[in-house]
Write a protein that holds these residues in place. Sequence first.
Motif, mmCIF file in Angstrom:
data_model
loop_
_atom_site.group_PDB
_atom_site.id
_atom_site.type_symbol
_atom_site.label_atom_id
_atom_site.label_comp_id
_atom_site.label_asym_id
_atom_site.label_seq_id
_atom_site.Cartn_x
_atom_site.Cartn_y
_atom_site.Cartn_z
ATOM 1 N N GLN A 144 0.827 -1.205 0.000
ATOM 2 C CA GLN A 144 0.000 0.000 0.000
ATOM 3 C C GLN A 144 0.863 1.258 0.000
ATOM 4 O OE1 GLN A 144 -3.533 1.403 2.835
ATOM 5 N NE2 GLN A 144 -1.562 1.649 3.849
ATOM 6 N N ASP A 145 1.735 1.401 1.000
ATOM 7 C CA ASP A 145 2.540 2.608 1.116
ATOM 8 C C ASP A 145 3.527 2.733 -0.037
ATOM 9 O OD1 ASP A 145 1.163 2.834 3.457
ATOM 10 O OD2 ASP A 145 2.908 2.872 4.768
ATOM 11 N N GLY A 146 4.136 1.613 -0.420
ATOM 12 C CA GLY A 146 5.107 1.657 -1.507
ATOM 13 C C GLY A 146 4.518 2.141 -2.807
ATOM 14 N N SER A 147 3.302 1.719 -3.108
ATOM 15 C CA SER A 147 2.681 2.132 -4.370
ATOM 16 C C SER A 147 2.345 3.617 -4.358
ATOM 17 C CB SER A 147 1.424 1.300 -4.635
ATOM 18 O OG SER A 147 0.401 1.561 -3.679
ATOM 19 N N TYR A 148 1.814 4.113 -3.239
ATOM 20 C CA TYR A 148 1.522 5.546 -3.158
ATOM 21 C C TYR A 148 2.819 6.366 -3.169
ATOM 22 C CZ TYR A 148 -3.454 4.811 -2.131
ATOM 23 O OH TYR A 148 -4.779 4.482 -2.204
ATOM 24 N N LEU A 149 3.847 5.863 -2.493
ATOM 25 C CA LEU A 149 5.117 6.580 -2.479
ATOM 26 C C LEU A 149 5.724 6.639 -3.872
ATOM 27 C CD1 LEU A 149 7.381 7.989 -0.895
ATOM 28 C CD2 LEU A 149 8.394 5.719 -0.511
ATOM 29 N N ALA A 150 5.665 5.539 -4.613
ATOM 30 C CA ALA A 150 6.194 5.523 -5.978
ATOM 31 C C ALA A 150 5.470 6.560 -6.839
ATOM 32 C CB ALA A 150 6.061 4.127 -6.581
ATOM 33 N N GLU A 151 4.152 6.620 -6.727
ATOM 34 C CA GLU A 151 3.379 7.625 -7.457
ATOM 35 C C GLU A 151 3.843 9.031 -7.096
ATOM 36 O OE1 GLU A 151 -1.048 5.683 -8.188
ATOM 37 O OE2 GLU A 151 -0.699 7.002 -6.482
ATOM 38 N N PHE A 152 3.977 9.266 -5.796
ATOM 39 C CA PHE A 152 4.355 10.587 -5.308
ATOM 40 C C PHE A 152 5.737 10.988 -5.825
ATOM 41 C CE2 PHE A 152 6.358 13.396 -2.205
ATOM 42 C CZ PHE A 152 5.385 14.376 -2.033
ATOM 43 N N LEU A 153 6.699 10.077 -5.719
ATOM 44 C CA LEU A 153 8.059 10.389 -6.141
ATOM 45 C C LEU A 153 8.150 10.596 -7.652
ATOM 46 C CD1 LEU A 153 10.070 7.907 -3.881
ATOM 47 C CD2 LEU A 153 9.789 10.372 -3.554
ATOM 48 N N LEU A 154 7.456 9.773 -8.409
ATOM 49 C CA LEU A 154 7.444 9.965 -9.861
ATOM 50 C C LEU A 154 6.860 11.326 -10.218
ATOM 51 C CD1 LEU A 154 6.336 6.393 -10.991
ATOM 52 C CD2 LEU A 154 8.570 7.443 -11.395
ATOM 53 N N GLY A 155 5.840 11.741 -9.467
ATOM 54 C CA GLY A 155 5.257 13.056 -9.677
ATOM 55 C C GLY A 155 6.216 14.180 -9.367
ATOM 56 N N LYS A 156 7.201 13.898 -8.518
ATOM 57 C CA LYS A 156 8.232 14.879 -8.161
ATOM 58 C C LYS A 156 9.425 14.824 -9.121
ATOM 59 C CE LYS A 156 6.679 16.753 -4.253
ATOM 60 N NZ LYS A 156 6.501 18.232 -4.088
#
Length: 345
Positions: A13-25
Amino acid sequence: MAKRAFVTGITGQDGSYLAEFLLGKGYEVHGIIRRASTFNTHRIEHLYVDPHVSGARMFLHYGDLVDGARLASLLSTIRPDEVYHLAAQSHVRVSFDEPEYTAETTALGTLKLLEAIRRLGLSCRFYQASSSEMFGASRLPQNEISPFHPRSPYGSAKAFAYWTACNYREAYGQFAVNGILFNHESPRRGETFVTRKITRAVARIRAGLDEHVYLGNIDVIRDWGYAPEYVEGMWRMLQADAPDDYVLATGSGYSVREFLTLAFDHVGLDWERYVRFDDRYVRPAEVDALVGDAAKARSHLGWHPRVQTPELVKLMVDADISALEAGGRHWIDRPALPGWSTAPS
């Protein structure tokens, strides 16, 4: 040049949201996954592109936390700017059944990762996913100076990992932070966790597919927030001028009973007609209440939760209803078996 992040537990759960967030950055994201006979990448499939395609910014690598040599090899090749260590045996109730495996992955896996960074001489910043379960029986509300009193092998392993991160920060000057996250949920939460089991059961009972949901102690109190907001907090910790430890929490506690009421009321059902008690889900040692105080994160990082528990419950119920009505994936459409663990984690 884009920053490079290395994420353990990227398929969770957290890893997938974090990956999205970082890619957005604008980050280049590298994730480690275990080699298995089945795929467990459904949470990140929408992010992944063929690594041979020009412009690809997310890459997956096989590895395991118990394999220190493989961790060192990956870190040496990737040379990340930031490491987000989220992987663990993360289910509290399961940790009572598998205490040695929990310790090997959750505790020693953290040590092996930090030691690999030290031996390679990497100057990366390190985030350790600590847990409110470390507080256990501590008085409410719990913050960064509250004493630890873990009540499970999971909580004990997380406490070991916490102090290991502190030790590498103090002894070797590593930029290592501990994010002490209280419970945080979403539609991507695993189905064996109590919140998702409840919201999924509501969707199936409403559709006439199930008659009951089986739970353990419904009087325990937890501080439930929204996972995408918490991964932003992880990132903020690694952008700070100096490493430190932070609690992330909403500051409000709700019992499982209250969570049930919110979830079933949202679709006009009375939860007491459908919930059944099963003592297999009762922990040998219970944590009665966890409620966090995130004042330090608010003042030092500018982080604050926006989604509170009542809104979170509705969001998760609506997502499970929509998934069911759309036909869902096979992992959404499975019947809820009484044997699945449901302890809050």
